[in-house]
Scaffold this active site. Structure first.
Site, short mmCIF file in Angstrom:
data_model
loop_
_atom_site.label_atom_id
_atom_site.label_comp_id
_atom_site.label_asym_id
_atom_site.label_seq_id
_atom_site.Cartn_x
_atom_site.Cartn_y
_atom_site.Cartn_z
CE LYS A 126 -4.40 1.13 0.19
NZ LYS A 126 -5.61 0.43 -0.27
CG ASP A 166 -7.32 3.40 -0.89
OD1 ASP A 166 -7.91 2.32 -0.78
OD2 ASP A 166 -7.29 4.24 0.05
P1 NDP Z 1 -12.84 7.84 -3.10
O1 NDP Z 1 -11.75 8.81 -2.90
O2 NDP Z 1 -13.38 7.59 -4.45
O3 NDP Z 1 -14.09 8.22 -2.15
C1 NDP Z 1 -13.92 8.31 -0.78
C2 NDP Z 1 -15.24 8.77 -0.16
O4 NDP Z 1 -15.14 8.65 1.26
C3 NDP Z 1 -15.56 10.23 -0.44
O5 NDP Z 1 -16.94 10.39 -0.45
C4 NDP Z 1 -14.91 10.92 0.75
O6 NDP Z 1 -15.49 12.20 1.05
C5 NDP Z 1 -15.19 9.95 1.85
N1 NDP Z 1 -14.15 10.08 2.89
C6 NDP Z 1 -12.82 9.88 2.72
N2 NDP Z 1 -12.16 10.11 3.85
C7 NDP Z 1 -13.09 10.45 4.76
C8 NDP Z 1 -13.03 10.79 6.11
N3 NDP Z 1 -11.86 10.85 6.78
N4 NDP Z 1 -14.19 11.07 6.75
C9 NDP Z 1 -15.38 11.00 6.07
N5 NDP Z 1 -15.48 10.69 4.77
C10 NDP Z 1 -14.36 10.41 4.13
O7 NDP Z 1 -12.31 6.47 -2.43
P2 NDP Z 1 -12.81 4.98 -2.69
O8 NDP Z 1 -14.27 4.96 -2.92
O9 NDP Z 1 -11.90 4.37 -3.66
O10 NDP Z 1 -12.47 4.31 -1.27
C11 NDP Z 1 -13.41 4.24 -0.20
C12 NDP Z 1 -12.99 3.17 0.79
O11 NDP Z 1 -12.94 1.90 0.11
C13 NDP Z 1 -11.60 3.34 1.41
O12 NDP Z 1 -11.61 2.84 2.72
C14 NDP Z 1 -10.72 2.45 0.54
O13 NDP Z 1 -9.55 2.04 1.23
C15 NDP Z 1 -11.66 1.29 0.30
N6 NDP Z 1 -11.35 0.46 -0.86
C16 NDP Z 1 -11.27 1.00 -2.12
C17 NDP Z 1 -10.99 0.19 -3.19
C18 NDP Z 1 -11.01 0.70 -4.60
O14 NDP Z 1 -10.93 -0.12 -5.52
N7 NDP Z 1 -11.11 2.00 -4.84
C19 NDP Z 1 -10.70 -1.24 -3.02
C20 NDP Z 1 -10.89 -1.72 -1.66
C21 NDP Z 1 -11.17 -0.87 -0.64
P3 NDP Z 1 -14.63 13.55 0.85
O15 NDP Z 1 -14.66 13.81 -0.61
O16 NDP Z 1 -15.33 14.57 1.66
O17 NDP Z 1 -13.24 13.27 1.37
#
Ligand code: NDP
Length: 453
Positions: A126, A166
């Site tokens: 990671k 991510d």
């Molecule tokens: P994105 O950046 O596309 O979206 C993240 C979302 O979560 C946004 O809506 C963001 O809001 C919100 N968010 C992020 N940090 C925070 C925080 N500290 N508090 C509240 N809201 C938060 O990321 P992904 O959708 O790719 O990832 C989401 C989750 O899924 C993560 O935990 C990631 O590790 C996990 N994941 C992702 C994979 C992938 O293929 N993308 C694979 C496996 C797991 P804002 O814009 O306000 O920050």
């Protein structure tokens, strides 16, 4: 907890101070593995746990770049190469201001077990940066990505370490980083996954984490003879994982009533249908706006700002049967977990990594709800990255349908591995124990086969 596990955790905390997320991720796995160490003492004798918790390599570097005003900006870049026992390091890059070593070590550690569960030959890694893409121009994001990759490119490669996206790293960022890798190394290879469809990406990769999570929930429901049809679902986040979770729930006849970002959430009792989801995708992926705009556009919805002083997040306080946390780590605290149960939720399929605090995990397991940890239910993303790597090696691309079928089979197999391992070790129905044990055994056995490295 056994004395061995207690002593082990005490030493891990002493040797890795100030990294609570890493301690939390390791603690959960260690707790699950107690019956494994009792049954098979050779893992302990060979110090597999002691080895598996130390990254094979940790890379930290400076990322200087110029903003649009011509001012110098400096961020920190990282790549944790955690474990390569079963394949090249594989895992995403996160760009978010909260990124530091402890977050990336927790994510890299989880990734080792997750990748093992996929059945594909991928080790765990990671990386990322404390760079915040919010509010940056495309030009600034590009300059940052180029500087980040200028250093990272000497450590990664199609046979050594293959990063993906991510939080904060989507198609745009992968494109800029791939371009810079190619320019510096003069090779067009599958060194990153999540690439654009016209230059080596796989169909279904953008959808894979969300779709896979919903497929996993379907498998859990099937153990009780149920489906998602007619079920009300809470989804958090509004990024990649959340968007495609909503899409798949809709296709399977469920109704999603929430989405969120770090400022607050929207509640739409009428359901977030395909048309509303298209609005969210444009809002988040192109216009890069806030989720509050949803409630301005659709009158059926209300916007509820996040209020940290409450001690809980009201997104988890709506009537529903299923919840799909898809934002970030520790987004469900104990109060939230209790609220979910109180409101009738009995399926929690984690899309985000480690979204539930340990006390919440214990509660869900004790109450015997259908609860899957992220390392099992969100593994569809990295699994499809694995399929992207296969297609790149073959110099072929598979149809949408083919990739989706692979994804469904993989999620079914992960579900079965979890169920079987949990039953074998006396914890039937406990997906946390099942995922940790099944993920661990394959990597541990490979480490034993490969000698003391
Ligand atoms: P994105 O950046 O596309 O979206 C993240 C979302 O979560 C946004 O809506 C963001 O809001 C919100 N968010 C992020 N940090 C925070 C925080 N500290 N508090 C509240 N809201 C938060 O990321 P992904 O959708 O790719 O990832 C989401 C989750 O899924 C993560 O935990 C990631 O590790 C996990 N994941 C992702 C994979 C992938 O293929 N993308 C694979 C496996 C797991 P804002 O814009 O306000 O920050």
């Amino acid at each position: 907890m056994s004395t061995y596990a207690q002593d082990f955790m005490a030493e891990l905390k002493a040797k890795n101070p100030g990294e609570p997320e890493f301690h939390q991720a390791v603690q959960e796995v260690v707790d699950s593995l107690v019956p494994v160490f009792e049954k098979s003492p050779h893992y302990r004798k060979n110090k597999i746990l002691e080895r598996i918790c130390i990254p094979e390599r940790t890379i930290m570097f400076r990322v200087p770049w110029l903003d649009d005003k011509g001012e110098i900006q400096i961020n920190r870049g990282y790549r944790i190469e955690m474990n390569s026992a079963i394949g090249p390091y594989k895992g995403g890059l996160r760009f978010h201001p909260t990124v530091y070593l402890g977050i990336l070590k927790f994510l890299a550690f989880e990734q080792v077990f997750k990748n093992s569960l996929t059945t594909l030959p991928m080790g765990g890694g990671k990386g990322g940066s404390d760079f915040d893409p919010h509010g940056k121009s495309d030009m600034e994001v590009m300059k940052f990505c180029q500087s980040f990759m200028t250093e990272l490119c000497r450590h990664i490669g199609q046979f050594t370490d293959v990063p993906a996206g991510d939080i904060g790293v989507g198609g745009r960022e992968i494109g800029y980083m791939f371009g810079q890798y190619k320019r510096v190394r003069n090779e067009f290879v599958g060194v990153l996954t999540g690439k654009g469809i016209k230059w080596g990406g796989s169909l279904i990769r953008p959808e894979a984490t969300g779709y896979g999570c919903v497929y996993f929930a379907q498998e859990m429901l099937a153990t009780r003879g149920e489906t998602l049809k007619g079920k009300t679902c809470i989804v958090s986040g509004s990024g990649n994982v959340a968007q495609y979770t909503v899409e798949k729930i809709n296709q399977l006849g469920g109704k999603v009533v929430t989405l969120s970002d770090s400022d607050g959430h929207i509640y739409d009792e009428a359901g977030i249908d395909a048309e509303k989801l298209a609005f969210v995708m444009d809002l988040k992926n192109s216009r890069r706006g806030r989720i509050s705009e949803y409630a301005t556009k659709f009158k059926s919805a209300q916007y509820i700002p996040y209020d940290a002083s409450k001690g809980f997040n009201s997104i988890w306080d709506h009537k529903a049967q299923c919840a799909f946390p898809s934002a970030t780590q520790n987004e469900i605290n104990l109060k939230d977990a209790n609220n979910l149960l109180k409101n009738g939720v009995y399926v929690v399929a984690e899309g985000s990594n480690m979204p539930t605090v340990p006390e919440g995990v214990t509660l869900f397991v004790e109450k015997k709800i259908l609860y899957s940890p992220g390392k099992a239910s969100n593994a569809g993303g990295v699994a499809t990255s694995g399929l992207e790597m296969s297609q790149n090696s073959l110099r072929m691309s598979w149809s949408r349908d083919e990739v989706d079928k692979h994804l469904q089979t993989i999620m079914k197999n992960i579900h079965k591995s979890c169920v079987d391992a949990a039953a074998t070790y006396g914890k039937p129905g406990d997906y946390v124990a099942g995922a940790n044990i099944a993920g661990f055994l394959k990597v541990a056995d490979a480490m034993l086969d490969q000698g003391l490295v």
